[in-house]
Scaffold this motif. Structure first.
Motif, PDB file in Angstrom:
ATOM      1  N   SER A 201       3.858 -88.093  33.822  1.00  0.00           N
ATOM      2  CA  SER A 201       5.141 -87.926  33.778  1.00  0.00           C
ATOM      3  C   SER A 201       5.807 -86.898  32.731  1.00  0.00           C
ATOM      4  O   SER A 201       6.774 -86.132  32.878  1.00  0.00           O
ATOM      5  N   HIS A 202       5.185 -87.145  31.794  1.00  0.00           N
ATOM      6  CA  HIS A 202       5.767 -86.419  30.355  1.00  0.00           C
ATOM      7  C   HIS A 202       5.502 -84.770  30.427  1.00  0.00           C
ATOM      8  O   HIS A 202       6.281 -84.122  29.776  1.00  0.00           O
ATOM      9  N   GLU A 203       4.707 -84.469  31.328  1.00  0.00           N
ATOM     10  CA  GLU A 203       4.380 -83.060  31.530  1.00  0.00           C
ATOM     11  C   GLU A 203       5.221 -82.295  32.208  1.00  0.00           C
ATOM     12  O   GLU A 203       5.452 -81.109  32.339  1.00  0.00           O
ATOM     13  N   LEU A 204       6.183 -83.082  32.911  1.00  0.00           N
ATOM     14  CA  LEU A 204       7.049 -82.752  33.876  1.00  0.00           C
ATOM     15  C   LEU A 204       8.499 -82.699  33.242  1.00  0.00           C
ATOM     16  O   LEU A 204       9.449 -82.003  33.310  1.00  0.00           O
ATOM     17  N   SER A 205       8.911 -83.916  32.687  1.00  0.00           N
ATOM     18  CA  SER A 205      10.106 -84.190  32.075  1.00  0.00           C
ATOM     19  C   SER A 205       9.882 -84.888  30.788  1.00  0.00           C
ATOM     20  O   SER A 205       9.155 -86.162  30.885  1.00  0.00           O
ATOM     21  N   GLN A 206      10.669 -84.895  29.869  1.00  0.00           N
ATOM     22  CA  GLN A 206      10.760 -85.602  28.702  1.00  0.00           C
ATOM     23  C   GLN A 206      12.304 -85.804  28.550  1.00  0.00           C
ATOM     24  O   GLN A 206      12.692 -86.077  27.426  1.00  0.00           O
ATOM     25  N   GLU A 207      12.593 -86.536  29.500  1.00  0.00           N
ATOM     26  CA  GLU A 207      14.036 -87.123  29.419  1.00  0.00           C
ATOM     27  C   GLU A 207      14.133 -88.729  29.876  1.00  0.00           C
ATOM     28  O   GLU A 207      13.090 -88.949  30.455  1.00  0.00           O
ATOM     29  N   TYR A 208      14.994 -89.406  29.572  1.00  0.00           N
ATOM     30  CA  TYR A 208      15.045 -90.773  29.854  1.00  0.00           C
ATOM     31  C   TYR A 208      15.522 -90.903  31.285  1.00  0.00           C
ATOM     32  O   TYR A 208      15.299 -89.847  31.862  1.00  0.00           O
ATOM     33  N   ARG A 209      15.589 -91.938  31.734  1.00  0.00           N
ATOM     34  CA  ARG A 209      15.823 -92.295  33.105  1.00  0.00           C
ATOM     35  C   ARG A 209      14.495 -92.554  33.789  1.00  0.00           C
ATOM     36  O   ARG A 209      14.012 -91.577  34.509  1.00  0.00           O
ATOM     37  N   GLU A 210      13.984 -93.852  33.927  1.00  0.00           N
ATOM     38  CA  GLU A 210      12.672 -93.957  34.318  1.00  0.00           C
ATOM     39  C   GLU A 210      12.522 -93.817  35.806  1.00  0.00           C
ATOM     40  O   GLU A 210      11.544 -93.218  36.370  1.00  0.00           O
ATOM     41  N   PHE A 211      13.677 -94.133  36.567  1.00  0.00           N
ATOM     42  CA  PHE A 211      13.478 -93.959  38.076  1.00  0.00           C
ATOM     43  C   PHE A 211      13.372 -92.395  38.449  1.00  0.00           C
ATOM     44  O   PHE A 211      12.428 -92.115  39.188  1.00  0.00           O
ATOM     45  N   ASP A 502      11.287 -73.695  31.265  1.00  0.00           N
ATOM     46  CA  ASP A 502      12.288 -74.699  30.888  1.00  0.00           C
ATOM     47  C   ASP A 502      11.884 -75.941  30.191  1.00  0.00           C
ATOM     48  O   ASP A 502      10.871 -76.459  30.783  1.00  0.00           O
ATOM     49  N   TYR A 503      12.585 -76.374  28.976  1.00  0.00           N
ATOM     50  CA  TYR A 503      12.275 -77.362  28.384  1.00  0.00           C
ATOM     51  C   TYR A 503      13.431 -78.524  28.091  1.00  0.00           C
ATOM     52  O   TYR A 503      14.476 -77.825  27.931  1.00  0.00           O
ATOM     53  N   VAL A 504      13.296 -79.595  28.255  1.00  0.00           N
ATOM     54  CA  VAL A 504      14.251 -80.497  27.846  1.00  0.00           C
ATOM     55  C   VAL A 504      13.916 -81.939  27.159  1.00  0.00           C
ATOM     56  O   VAL A 504      12.525 -82.459  27.647  1.00  0.00           O
ATOM     57  N   ARG A 505      14.616 -82.248  26.352  1.00  0.00           N
ATOM     58  CA  ARG A 505      14.310 -83.452  25.524  1.00  0.00           C
ATOM     59  C   ARG A 505      15.259 -84.314  25.132  1.00  0.00           C
ATOM     60  O   ARG A 505      16.338 -83.756  24.997  1.00  0.00           O
ATOM     61  N   THR A 506      15.115 -85.718  25.610  1.00  0.00           N
ATOM     62  CA  THR A 506      16.265 -86.660  25.477  1.00  0.00           C
ATOM     63  C   THR A 506      16.279 -87.089  23.849  1.00  0.00           C
ATOM     64  O   THR A 506      15.232 -87.217  23.227  1.00  0.00           O
ATOM     65  N   SER A 603      20.573 -84.960  25.997  1.00  0.00           N
ATOM     66  CA  SER A 603      19.365 -83.903  25.762  1.00  0.00           C
ATOM     67  C   SER A 603      19.639 -82.616  25.142  1.00  0.00           C
ATOM     68  O   SER A 603      20.751 -82.217  25.353  1.00  0.00           O
ATOM     69  N   LEU A 604      18.627 -82.220  24.867  1.00  0.00           N
ATOM     70  CA  LEU A 604      18.628 -80.743  24.352  1.00  0.00           C
ATOM     71  C   LEU A 604      17.707 -80.034  25.370  1.00  0.00           C
ATOM     72  O   LEU A 604      16.776 -80.231  25.749  1.00  0.00           O
ATOM     73  N   ARG A 605      18.281 -78.757  25.908  1.00  0.00           N
ATOM     74  CA  ARG A 605      17.625 -78.005  26.674  1.00  0.00           C
ATOM     75  C   ARG A 605      17.423 -76.554  26.149  1.00  0.00           C
ATOM     76  O   ARG A 605      18.176 -76.082  25.697  1.00  0.00           O
ATOM     77  N   VAL A 606      16.239 -75.986  26.566  1.00  0.00           N
ATOM     78  CA  VAL A 606      16.029 -74.607  26.255  1.00  0.00           C
ATOM     79  C   VAL A 606      15.152 -73.943  27.328  1.00  0.00           C
ATOM     80  O   VAL A 606      14.520 -74.301  28.182  1.00  0.00           O
TER      81      VAL A 606
END
Length: 699
Positions: A201-211, A502-506, A603-606
């Protein structure tokens, strides 16, 4: 066997050709652009469902080119999203943290229809028996609370082999803060199962919200084997045919990424075809100086709408796949597109005394009844033919003759139980279709706090210009634009796409307390990831651009708003400007804001883009202002407002800049027909676009 119909506007057999192929449910569209000469070539063929690459090859051949002539092959496809919607993916396992096996099924406890006693929740793509737990735990701050259970992972490896698992999704709690356990688990699985599709999952999304993260990685694994085979087969076919260039796939953002990346991060191409059309609309609007527009795409199976607002295509950080009530979320960057199951091939039926249309489609085989390929079900295309909006002998430039009798029989089949004649059934089908498609337009405007009446409607797709004025009238849009070659516009839009990552990190922090050094550190890392990804591609862009955004909310709120911010705000370290932008965006979206309340960053998005050379839109500019009389092909009886009218018909290819036509009228071209209703006024602009002033738009 009769060859699929196609058309060409030129002959390109030169090097430096850029190929673009968009596969739809009914037609496959091809666009070619020569980097040296600026020449554009288009073709359109029936989709070949049994082997999709055959339709691509036929279209390229009939456009006068070949794979060996190209240095770039761009592709958009619906295979990823169709695999989810049709539930035809792989036998997939989900591996998650001990105690969280049912996160995927519990979801958010949403109940969109509160008083429906028969409401049913979403159905997960992975059944509960194939969801497995492993002992491990990482805290939300990234600290390891419990190490990964290596022995349990080894035992799980044995189980997966016995169960015949084709794909595995890994989602550990809080992996967005520290992905070490996911990386370790994936490495062990790959070593034991080298042919298995494995997604973390971390390869696709580095955001919180586990569902949402769980649903995203589950979808990626579920579609992975099928998409990987599909892309691999195309790559193998074009290489054997002499192609030696770069094979790029259109992402759901409208950006491009390498086919090798698409074979591992398949979920990023869910909306690849529709997104390309929005990118094409954005480029057109910039040329015309239009700030706000709705991209309206109606093909053979669906109708889609996206938005250009203040010159930029609107995107979202998450989407619901499969409709709001039973949808599964995917937490990736996507073009903000709303889709309804209404296309030219959508099947009409009598059901419990009511006339209904779609979402089932006749597709390419057998297609609408009037195609004469064995289809017997009535469709929107059949209704257009019966009402005179399509010419039986002019469809696809006359290469494909339509069967009026077959259309009448199909419509009569549902007209009898409804007590309606053929004309009444056809009119009812088009009215239902217009209402359904207006929901798509409202979904990306009204529901986002935007007034659809303030936007121009850019209509394309084979059926878009046929219905654009109907949809515009339904929701109060006064201006419609039909671009050149609307029937292949999504393929054309691919030529305007750029490399994009596109990258995002909580990274939770209150705005008042956040330091710009901390913010810059996160942004710089994400931006460096994007630059490295572009540098690793086989295409060398002429410029790299970076855009930043913050997901923000008021303290105490649950859901954030994505706020796009100019770079100068960070250069000036202007905290107050960030807050003003957030307040304004919150006001637009929800009709309220709280300037005196504290806000926080979630979260921060680039977005890092590698800009590529674009086709010069000036090339389609026409000269002269001769009256449209020479383009007229006579008159046809066309049904409008409860009766048949004498509508003038025109060949679009012979219309010139400045030509003006008042409805009722039909403007015909190879892959589409534009309908003008009584009172509408159409003018040809400097670039060959048809600009329509709509009469009678509801306000």
């Amino acid at each position: 066997m009769k060859a699929p119909p196609s058309y060409s506007t030129g002959n390109v057999r030169l090097p430096n050709v850029r190929l673009a192929a968009d596969i739809g449910g009914t037609f496959t569209d091809i666009a070619l652009f020569d980097d040296k000469t600026g020449q554009l070539t288009f073709s359109k063929t029936l989709t070949t469902p049994d082997r999709l690459v055959d339709g691509i090859s036929t279209g390229i051949d009939r456009a006068g080119s070949d794979y060996a002539s190209a240095n770039l092959f761009l592709h958009g496809s619906t295979i990823a999203i169709n695999t989810i919607l049709e539930r035809t993916g792989a036998r997939t396992a989900l591996i998650t943290t001990s105690g969280f096996r049912d996160v995927y099924e519990i979801g958010r406890i949403n109940r969109p229809d509160a008083y429906n006693l028969y409401f049913q929740k979403h159905k997960p793509l992975i059944e509960r028996a194939l969801r497995f737990e492993l002992r491990e735990r990482i805290r939300a701050d990234g600290e390891v609370a419990e190490p990964l259970d290596e022995a349990g992972l080894a035992a799980l490896n044995e189980s997966l082999e016995k169960l015949g698992i084709e794909a595995a999704a890994i989602m550990f709690i809080n992996c967005y803060a520290n992905a070490a356990h996911e990386m370790r688990a994936k490495a062990r699985l790959i070593k034991r199962h080298p042919s298995m599709f494995i997604s973390a999952s971390h390869e696709l999304s580095q955001e919180y919200r586990e569902f949402e993260r769980c649903s995203t990685v589950a979808a990626n694994a579920y579609i992975g084997p099928k998409v990987r085979r599909y892309i691999g087969e195309i790559d193998d076919h074009i290489r054997k045919a002499g192609f030696q260039g770069s094979f790029l796939i259109v992402q759901s953002t409208g950006g491009l990424y390498e086919s090798e990346q698409a074979q591992t991060q398949c979920v990023r191409m869910l909306e690849s075809g529709p997104a390309a059309g929005v990118i094409g609309t954005q480029s057109l609007c910039r040329k015309l100086g239009i700030k706000n527009a709705i991209a309206f795409d109606m093909g053979g199976t669906t109708a889609k709408a996206g938005v250009i607002y203040k010159g930029e295509a609107l995107t979202t950080g998450a989407a619901l796949i499969g409709g709001y009530d039973k949808a599964l979320p995917v937490q990736i960057a996507m073009m903000d597109i709303f889709e309804v199951g209404t296309g030219g091939g959508s099947i009409a039926r009598a059901e419990e005394g009511l006339l209904r249309v779609g979402p089932q489609s006749a597709g390419a085989q057998p297609g609408p009844a009037c195609y004469g390929q064995g289809g017997e079900e009535p469709t929107i295309t059949d209704a257009n033919l019966i009402l005179g909006r399509l010419g039986a002998d002019r469809f696809l430039g006359g290469e494909m003759k339509l069967d009026v009798s077959a259309a009448q029989r199909a419509l009569g089949k549902i007209g009898k139980p409804l007590g309606m004649n053929t004309t009444e059934v056809a009119e009812g089908i088009l009215r239902i279709a217009a209402t359904a498609m207006s929901y798509a337009v409202k979904g990306v405007t009204t529901e986002r706090g935007l007034d659809a009446g303030d936007f121009a409607l850019v209509a394309y797709g084979g059926a878009g210009p046929l219905h654009a004025v109907d949809v515009a009238r339904e929701i109060g849009i006064r201006n419609v634009i039909v671009p050149g070659a609307p029937g292949v516009f999504s393929a054309f839009g691919m030529l305007f796409s750029d490399l994009r990552y596109d990258y995002v990190r909580t990274h939770l922090m209150q705005l008042a307390d956040a330091t710009f050094d901390e913010i810059e550190a996160v942004f710089n890392e994400l931006e460096q990831n994007g630059r490295q990804a572009i540098a690793a591609t086989s295409v060398k862009p002429h410029q790299i651009t970076v855009k930043r955004a913050l997901d923000m909310r008021y303290v105490g709120q649950e859901h954030p708003v994505t706020v796009e911010l100019p770079m100068r705000i960070f250069q000036k370290q202007d905290r107050a400007a960030i807050k003003r932008h957030f307040d304004n965006d919150h006001m637009q979206r929800y009709g309220t804001s709280a300037p005196n309340e504290n806000a926080e960053i979630v979260s921060l998005r680039v977005t890092v883009a590698g800009l590529m050379k674009k086709p010069p839109l000036d090339k389609i500019k026409k000269g002269g202002t001769a009256p449209p009389k020479s383009a007229s092909t006579g008159k046809r009886k066309v049904w409008f407002d409860g009766r048949f009218h004498d509508a003038a018909t025109y060949r679009r290819a012979e219309l010139l800049t400045g030509n003006s036509i008042r409805g009722p009228a039909l403007i015909e071209e190879h892959a589409s027909t534009t309908v003008l209703m009584p009172g509408d006024r159409m003018t040809v602009d400097d670039y060959g676009n048809l600009t329509i002033r709509v009469a009678g738009a509801k306000r």
